[in-house]
Design a protein around this motif. Structure first.
Motif, mmCIF file in Angstrom:
data_model
loop_
_atom_site.group_PDB
_atom_site.id
_atom_site.type_symbol
_atom_site.label_atom_id
_atom_site.label_comp_id
_atom_site.label_asym_id
_atom_site.label_seq_id
_atom_site.Cartn_x
_atom_site.Cartn_y
_atom_site.Cartn_z
ATOM 1 N N ASP A 1 0.811 -1.219 0.000
ATOM 2 C CA ASP A 1 0.000 0.000 0.000
ATOM 3 C C ASP A 1 0.843 1.267 0.000
ATOM 4 N N PRO B 1 -13.607 3.457 -3.710
ATOM 5 C CA PRO B 1 -13.718 2.839 -2.375
ATOM 6 C C PRO B 1 -15.146 2.890 -1.866
ATOM 7 N N TRP C 1 -17.741 2.345 1.746
ATOM 8 C CA TRP C 1 -17.740 2.577 3.182
ATOM 9 C C TRP C 1 -19.032 2.041 3.782
ATOM 10 N N TYR D 1 -13.717 10.024 -3.676
ATOM 11 C CA TYR D 1 -12.667 9.237 -4.321
ATOM 12 C C TYR D 1 -11.279 9.646 -3.845
ATOM 13 N N ASP D 2 -11.095 10.909 -3.506
ATOM 14 C CA ASP D 2 -9.783 11.413 -3.114
ATOM 15 C C ASP D 2 -9.655 11.623 -1.608
ATOM 16 N N ASP E 1 -8.889 9.382 0.728
ATOM 17 C CA ASP E 1 -7.852 8.581 1.380
ATOM 18 C C ASP E 1 -6.597 9.421 1.627
ATOM 19 N N PRO E 2 -6.065 9.435 2.856
ATOM 20 C CA PRO E 2 -4.874 10.253 3.159
ATOM 21 C C PRO E 2 -3.579 9.671 2.610
ATOM 22 N N ASN E 3 -3.603 8.452 2.095
ATOM 23 C CA ASN E 3 -2.406 7.811 1.581
ATOM 24 C C ASN E 3 -2.010 8.451 0.248
ATOM 25 N N GLN E 4 -0.970 9.289 0.273
ATOM 26 C CA GLN E 4 -0.551 9.987 -0.932
ATOM 27 C C GLN E 4 0.052 9.041 -1.956
ATOM 28 N N LEU F 1 -1.168 6.195 -2.696
ATOM 29 C CA LEU F 1 -2.304 5.670 -3.454
ATOM 30 C C LEU F 1 -2.679 6.622 -4.578
ATOM 31 N N HIS F 2 -2.716 7.919 -4.292
ATOM 32 C CA HIS F 2 -3.075 8.887 -5.316
ATOM 33 C C HIS F 2 -2.018 8.931 -6.424
#
Length: 379
Positions: free
Chosen positions: A11, A52, A54, A140-141, A143-146, A148-149
C-alpha cells in the motif's frame, strides 16, 4: 507477475513505484500487447483505481467470537444494551477448552464443552443480528495515503497509453472489470480522475470493433455517458462523454440503443446551446449520425424544440454568432437527412400503388448516402 503481486499487497511507495514502471512499459511498443493481455495484471491495476466503499459504523457488526455455535434459546431478545459485548456465564472469562485434551480418554469432556457452550450468552438485542446496511461510495480522493493517489495517476496514464494503440485497445475494451471500474470513476464529479476515466472510455470507442461489446455487454455504458454529458460540471468531461456517444452512433447496430436511451435526444439538444465549441460539434455530429436511421425519426419529433434548435444552429453562420462553420454544416446535413427520410416515408406508399396499378410512377427520390462523422475513429 512480480509487479502485479506488489501492486496488490503493497500500500506504500512500492506500489507507486511499480505503477510508474508499468507506465514506462506501456509506452513501449514491444510490451503493450503483453500488458493488455495479462488478465492478472489488469485485475491488479483495477484494484488501485476502483472507487472505495464505506459501511456505516453505526450499523454494528457481530464480532467473530459471536459467530460460533450458540443456543438460540439463550439469546436475550429484550436486552437494550448497545455495546455489542459478548460475555460468558461468569461475565469475565472466555470459554476455556483446556480440559478437552483428554477427550479421547474421558467421554465426559465433550459433555462439559457442550454445557459451557450452552451457557454462553449475548448481551445484545435481536435486531443487531440483522445488518441491513449497504456499502456506499465515498469521496474518491478522501484517502490520506498519498502513495495511493500517485499510483492512481500512473495507472490512468498507463491505460491512456494502451487505449491509444490500435493493437491493444480491443483487449482493454473486453476487460469487463476495467470498463465497469472506469464507469464508476467517471461518476466522481468532484475528482480530477473523473475526466481521466472519461478520456479512456472515449478512446475505447474509437475502434469500430469495440462498439458492439461496449454497448451490449455493459448495459450501463450508454446511460452513464448520457448522465455525464448532462450533469458533469467539467466541460472536458462532458466533451469526452459526447465524443464517445458520437463514435457509438456511427455503428448502425448501436444507433437504436443510443437514440432510445431515456432523455438522450434532449441531452444532445441541450448541448447545442453551449458556448463550448467542442461539445456543440460532438453533440450535433451525434444527432447527424442518429438521423440517418429512419427508426429514430419519431424521437426527433417528440422532443420539444429539437428540430428548432438544429435549425437555429444551421443558420448560425448567417447571423454572425460564435458557432463554427463545421457545426453549422453538420446541422444542415442533419436537417437534409431528416427531410429525406420523411419524404421517403411519405412517397413509398405512392410508389407501391403505382407499381401495382401499372400507372406512371411518381418522381423517385435520390437515395442519399450519409457519411457518418466520428471522433478520431479508426477504420
Amino acid at each position: 507477475e512480480s509487479i502485479a503481486q506488489t501492486i496488490l499487497h503493497d500500500d506504500g511507495e512500492g506500489r507507486q513505484g511499480c505503477c510508474t514502471v508499468l507506465l514506462y512499459l506501456s509506452k513501449t511498443v514491444e510490451t503493450k500487447s503483453a500488458i493488455a493481455k495479462n488478465a492478472g495484471l489488469m485485475d491488479a491495476i483495477t484494484k488501485v483505481i476502483e472507487v472505495p466503499t464505506w459501511i456505516d459504523p453505526q450499523q454494528p457488526q457481530i464480532p467473530d467470537v459471536c459467530k460460533g455455535n450458540f443456543d438460540t434459546d439463550t439469546i436475550d431478545t429484550h436486552s437494550t444494551h448497545d455495546d455489542m459485548s459478548c460475555t460468558s456465564s461468569e461475565h469475565s472469562r472466555s470459554l476455556d477448552y483446556s480440559d478437552c485434551d483428554d477427550m479421547g480418554e474421558d467421554s465426559g469432556g465433550v459433555e462439559r464443552v457442550q454445557e459451557r457452550e450452552k451457557r454462553f450468552t449475548f448481551s445484545l438485542s435481536y435486531e443487531t443480528f440483522v445488518d441491513t446496511s449497504e456499502p456506499m461510495e465515498i469521496d474518491y480522493d478522501l484517502d490520506p495515503n498519498q502513495f495511493l493517489h500517485g499510483a492512481r495517476l500512473m495507472i490512468f496514464a498507463s491505460l491512456l497509453c494502451l487505449v491509444k494503440s490500435k493493437e491493444t485497445v480491443t483487449f482493454i475494451a473486453r476487460q469487463d472489470v476495467i470498463v465497469e471500474t472506469l464507469l464508476k470513476v467517471s461518476l466522481q464529479f468532484s475528482s480530477p480522475s473523473h475526466v481521466r476515466a472519461l478520456a479512456i472510455l472515449a478512446h475505447l470507442t474509437r475502434h469500430p470493433q469495440n462498439c458492439h461489446p461496449l454497448v451490449f455487454e455493459n448495459v450501463s455504458f450508454i446511460p452513464l455517458l448520457q448522465e455525464v454529458a448532462s450533469d458533469s460540471p467539467d466541460a472536458e468531461g462532458r466533451r469526452y462523454a459526447l465524443c464517445a456517444l458520437q463514435n457509438l452512433s456511427v455503428d448502425t447496430a448501436c444507433r437504436a440503443a443510443v437514440a432510445h436511451t431515456p432523455n438522450m435526444i434532449k441531452c444532445l439538444m441541450n448541448r447545442l446551446k453551449q458556448t463550448s465549441k467542442e461539445e456543440m460539434i460532438a453533440a450535433i455530429a451525434t444527432l447527424q449520425n442518429l438521423a440517418d436511421d429512419p427508426a429514430n425519426l419519431i424521437l426527433f419529433t417528440t422532443v420539444k424544440n429539437c428540430i428548432a434548435s438544429i435549425i437555429e444552429l444551421a443558420r448560425s453562420d448567417d447571423n454572425g454568432t460564435k458557432e463554427t462553420e463545421l457545426a453549422s454544416f453538420l446541422a444542415k446535413n442533419t436537417l437534409a437527412t431528416l427531410s429525406h427520410w420523411f419524404r421517403r416515408i411519405a412517397t413509398i406508399g405512392l410508389e407501391k400503388i403505382a407499381s401495382e396499378s401499372g400507372s406512371r410512377a411518381p418522381h423517385i427520390l435520390h437515395n442519399a448516402v450519409l457519411r457518418p462523422t466520428t471522433y478520431e475513429g479508426w477504420s
